[in-house]
Design an enzyme around this catalytic site. Structure first.
Site, short mmCIF file in Angstrom:
data_model
loop_
_atom_site.label_atom_id
_atom_site.label_comp_id
_atom_site.label_asym_id
_atom_site.label_seq_id
_atom_site.Cartn_x
_atom_site.Cartn_y
_atom_site.Cartn_z
N GLY A 106 3.71 18.47 -15.49
CA GLY A 106 3.05 19.30 -14.49
C GLY A 106 2.22 20.45 -15.00
O GLY A 106 1.45 21.05 -14.22
N GLU B 165 8.31 16.00 -19.77
CA GLU B 165 7.49 14.78 -19.74
C GLU B 165 6.06 15.09 -19.29
O GLU B 165 5.62 14.63 -18.25
CB GLU B 165 8.15 13.70 -18.87
CG GLU B 165 8.67 14.20 -17.53
CD GLU B 165 9.44 13.16 -16.74
OE1 GLU B 165 10.11 12.31 -17.35
OE2 GLU B 165 9.37 13.22 -15.50
N PRO B 166 5.33 15.82 -20.12
CA PRO B 166 3.95 16.14 -19.75
C PRO B 166 3.01 14.95 -19.93
O PRO B 166 3.25 14.09 -20.77
CB PRO B 166 3.58 17.25 -20.75
CG PRO B 166 4.49 17.08 -21.90
CD PRO B 166 5.73 16.39 -21.41
N ARG C 93 -11.45 12.03 -10.02
CA ARG C 93 -10.76 13.28 -9.67
C ARG C 93 -11.60 14.21 -8.78
O ARG C 93 -11.06 14.83 -7.85
CB ARG C 93 -10.26 14.00 -10.92
CG ARG C 93 -9.30 13.15 -11.76
CD ARG C 93 -8.57 13.93 -12.84
NE ARG C 93 -7.61 14.85 -12.27
CZ ARG C 93 -7.80 16.14 -12.15
NH1 ARG C 93 -8.91 16.70 -12.60
NH2 ARG C 93 -6.90 16.90 -11.59
N TYR D 120 -9.60 14.86 -5.41
CA TYR D 120 -8.90 16.15 -5.30
C TYR D 120 -9.86 17.33 -5.28
O TYR D 120 -9.41 18.47 -5.51
CB TYR D 120 -7.96 16.36 -6.50
CG TYR D 120 -7.16 15.17 -6.94
CD1 TYR D 120 -6.11 14.69 -6.16
CD2 TYR D 120 -7.44 14.54 -8.15
CE1 TYR D 120 -5.37 13.60 -6.60
CE2 TYR D 120 -6.69 13.45 -8.59
CZ TYR D 120 -5.66 12.98 -7.80
OH TYR D 120 -4.93 11.91 -8.23
N CYS E 54 -22.09 3.36 -4.36
CA CYS E 54 -22.56 3.41 -2.99
C CYS E 54 -21.55 4.12 -2.08
O CYS E 54 -20.89 3.48 -1.26
CB CYS E 54 -22.82 1.99 -2.53
SG CYS E 54 -23.83 1.91 -1.10
N1 LLP Z 1 6.67 13.08 -14.63
C1 LLP Z 1 6.54 12.52 -13.43
C2 LLP Z 1 7.71 12.04 -12.73
C3 LLP Z 1 5.27 12.43 -12.85
O1 LLP Z 1 5.15 11.90 -11.64
C4 LLP Z 1 4.15 12.91 -13.54
C5 LLP Z 1 2.81 12.81 -12.96
C6 LLP Z 1 4.34 13.47 -14.82
C7 LLP Z 1 5.61 13.56 -15.33
C8 LLP Z 1 3.20 14.03 -15.62
O2 LLP Z 1 2.61 15.11 -14.98
P1 LLP Z 1 1.45 15.97 -15.70
O3 LLP Z 1 2.05 16.66 -16.86
O4 LLP Z 1 0.40 15.00 -16.12
O5 LLP Z 1 0.96 16.89 -14.64
N2 LLP Z 1 -3.74 11.79 -10.58
C9 LLP Z 1 -3.42 13.19 -10.51
C10 LLP Z 1 -2.15 13.50 -11.22
C11 LLP Z 1 -0.97 12.69 -10.76
C12 LLP Z 1 0.30 13.04 -11.49
C13 LLP Z 1 1.36 12.04 -11.19
N3 LLP Z 1 2.60 12.33 -11.80
C14 LLP Z 1 -4.59 14.00 -11.06
O6 LLP Z 1 -5.57 13.41 -11.53
O7 LLP Z 1 -4.59 15.22 -10.98
#
Ligand code: LLP
Length: 448
Positions: free
Chosen positions: A255, A305-306, A344, A348, A377
């Site tokens: 996150g 878990e990044p 994106r 978003y 398109c």
């Molecule tokens: N762990 C779990 C359970 C997750 O669902 C996710 C991401 C992560 C770790 C990794 O999160 P991060 O560190 O990448 O923020 N498509 C969206 C992002 C979706 C994230 C989904 N889950 C975007 O482009 O912003």
């Protein structure tokens, strides 16, 4: 690589020409052409050194802790095996969300026992695959415990599970990136803990080894991570107290946001809408420190878990200008990249910095506001809105920055567009880690 060698300039301009490490990006075009590739842009370009730096920022922070820690790369952010292999070499494990992701991880030789399979809707074969390989499995609901019990009994195997908690914390991000607040489909809400816990307790083949939460993505406040560590610690203690003797892990998810405005030059020009870099994003070290402070002396193994913060800033999309179109009230730079590579902004309203990758050779280069759009398109097909920049010449190379995470992997064949080439650069070496798709690739599953 030591933390002080942080390579912040994997993508850097020299005399108006954008380089990735030691390679001028215009050279990538020639390199691809020499390999017989006709469609050389759009193309994703990744910096290996930036990936290494990102991983080591976490690793260096974690290795000082007096607790067991695991750094899991969230493979969904970018599943290109050419990149995932780098994560493995650097000692990362993986967090996965589908059976095919798990199949890929096994093919790449990751240690199954350290893999986490997450998911709010797992198919039976996916649970079977995880249980057969002794992966850690996230339990997301009462029905998910029952499903897992069914699989364990059928296979006569134990499952090591983490309970995914919905801690009801607002991560202050776009609503589609919010996953740990009431109203989100992920995790078990407090009100339903007892039902799920009772079910887990009833089955000796289910071994509860920890708890998990993931609040959301693009988080820019460290206080939010402190709050989640705090809530999770309370739940961990409670479960230990209830006799779950195998409890060991707290998985705090991913996150952490990245600075999508890093490449924006700070300016006082009133026409530029993004005038300054608005946010001070916490570093992996800030995150690790705060979590460790909260956990204190408690004997907890920490999993992080990044995804984005390991890979996001390591990629750009190289795209060519098809033409410039003037209009009222908007003028457009039309490029060959689009929402099929970088969705994106459309999905978003996300900001990705865009700039010329070579100096403009246009007759009239004067700066003005443009929307940078693709050929798809859809009116939602834009890469950037109201960007103040020099008029580019036709064929001019442009770069869309920070597309390493959630871009290539969220790409599509909409409008029958082929997925583009992906190139990994390390120093002055180039490697094609995905060839561009052909018409035959796209038509392969159909009966023509
Ligand atoms: N762990 C779990 C359970 C997750 O669902 C996710 C991401 C992560 C770790 C990794 O999160 P991060 O560190 O990448 O923020 N498509 C969206 C992002 C979706 C994230 C989904 N889950 C975007 O482009 O912003």
């Amino acid at each position: 690589m030591a933390e002080e060698n942080y390579f912040s300039n994997s993508f850097e301009y020299k005399n108006g020409i954008l380089f990735c490490e030691n390679v001028a990006l215009e050279e990538v075009k020639t390199w691809l052409k020499n390999r017989g590739i006709k469609r050389v842009t759009p193309a994703f370009i990744y910096s290996k050194s930036q990936v290494e730096t990102n991983v080591l920022l976490y690793k260096n922070a974690l290795r000082h802790l007096e607790r067991k820690t695991t750094l899991n790369y969230a493979l969904k952010a970018n599943m290109n095996p050419g990149l995932v292999r780098i994560m493995k070499t650097l000692g990362c494990s993986l967090t996965l969300v589908s059976g095919f992701e798990l199949e890929l991880a096994l093919k790449l030789g990751f240690t199954p026992e350290r893999i986490v399979l997450n998911g709010n809707g797992k198919e039976t074969w996916e649970i079977e695959l995880a249980v057969n390989n002794d992966c850690l499995l996230n339990i997301d609901s009462l029905f998910n415990v029952k499903q897992t019990i069914g699989v364990c009994r059928r296979l006569h195997r134990k499952a090591r599970v983490l309970l995914r908690i919905n801690p009801d914390i607002d991560p202050m991000v776009h609503q589609y990136n919010c996953t740990g607040k009431n109203g989100s489909k992920f995790g078990v809400q407090e009100k339903y803990f007892d039902d799920v816990i009772r079910e887990i307790k009833s089955e000796p083949l289910i071994q509860l080894v920890g708890i998990h939460c993931h609040l959301g993505s693009t988080i820019t406040s460290i206080a939010i991570f402190r709050e989640s560590a705090d809530v999770m610690l309370q739940i961990y203690r409670k479960l230990k107290h209830e006799g779950f003797e195998h409890m060991e892990y707290i998985n705090l998810g991913g996150g952490l946001g990245i600075d999508y405005t890093k490449h924006v030059a700070v300016t006082t020009d009133p026409k530029i809408l993004v005038k300054e870099r608005p946010i001070d994003i916490p570093t992996p070290a800030d995150l690790v420190k705060v979590v460790d402070e909260v956990f204190g002396d408690e004997n907890i193994s920490l999993i992080l878990e990044p995804g984005r913060s390991l890979i996001g800033n390591a990629g750009i999309l190289l795209t060519s200008v098809l033409g410039v179109k003037h209009g009222e009230p908007k003028s457009y730079i039309v490029v060959d990249g689009s929402m099929t590579e970088v969705i994106r902004p459309a999905l978003y309203s996300a900001y990705h910095h865009i700039d010329l990758a070579v100096p403009s050779q246009a007759d009239d280069k004067h700066k003005m506001l443009y929307d940078v759009v693709g050929p798809v398109c859809e009116s939602g097909d834009f890469l950037g809105k109201d960007r103040y920049m020099s008029a580019p010449h036709e064929g001019c190379l442009m770069a869309v920055f920070d597309v390493g995470a959630y871009c290539a992997c969220m790409g599509s064949n909409y409008n029958m567009r082929a997925r583009p080439a992906e190139v990994l650069i390390s120093g002055d070496k180039l490697e094609l880690i995905r060839r561009p798709e052909t018409l035959d690739d796209i038509l392969a599953p159909y009966d023509i």
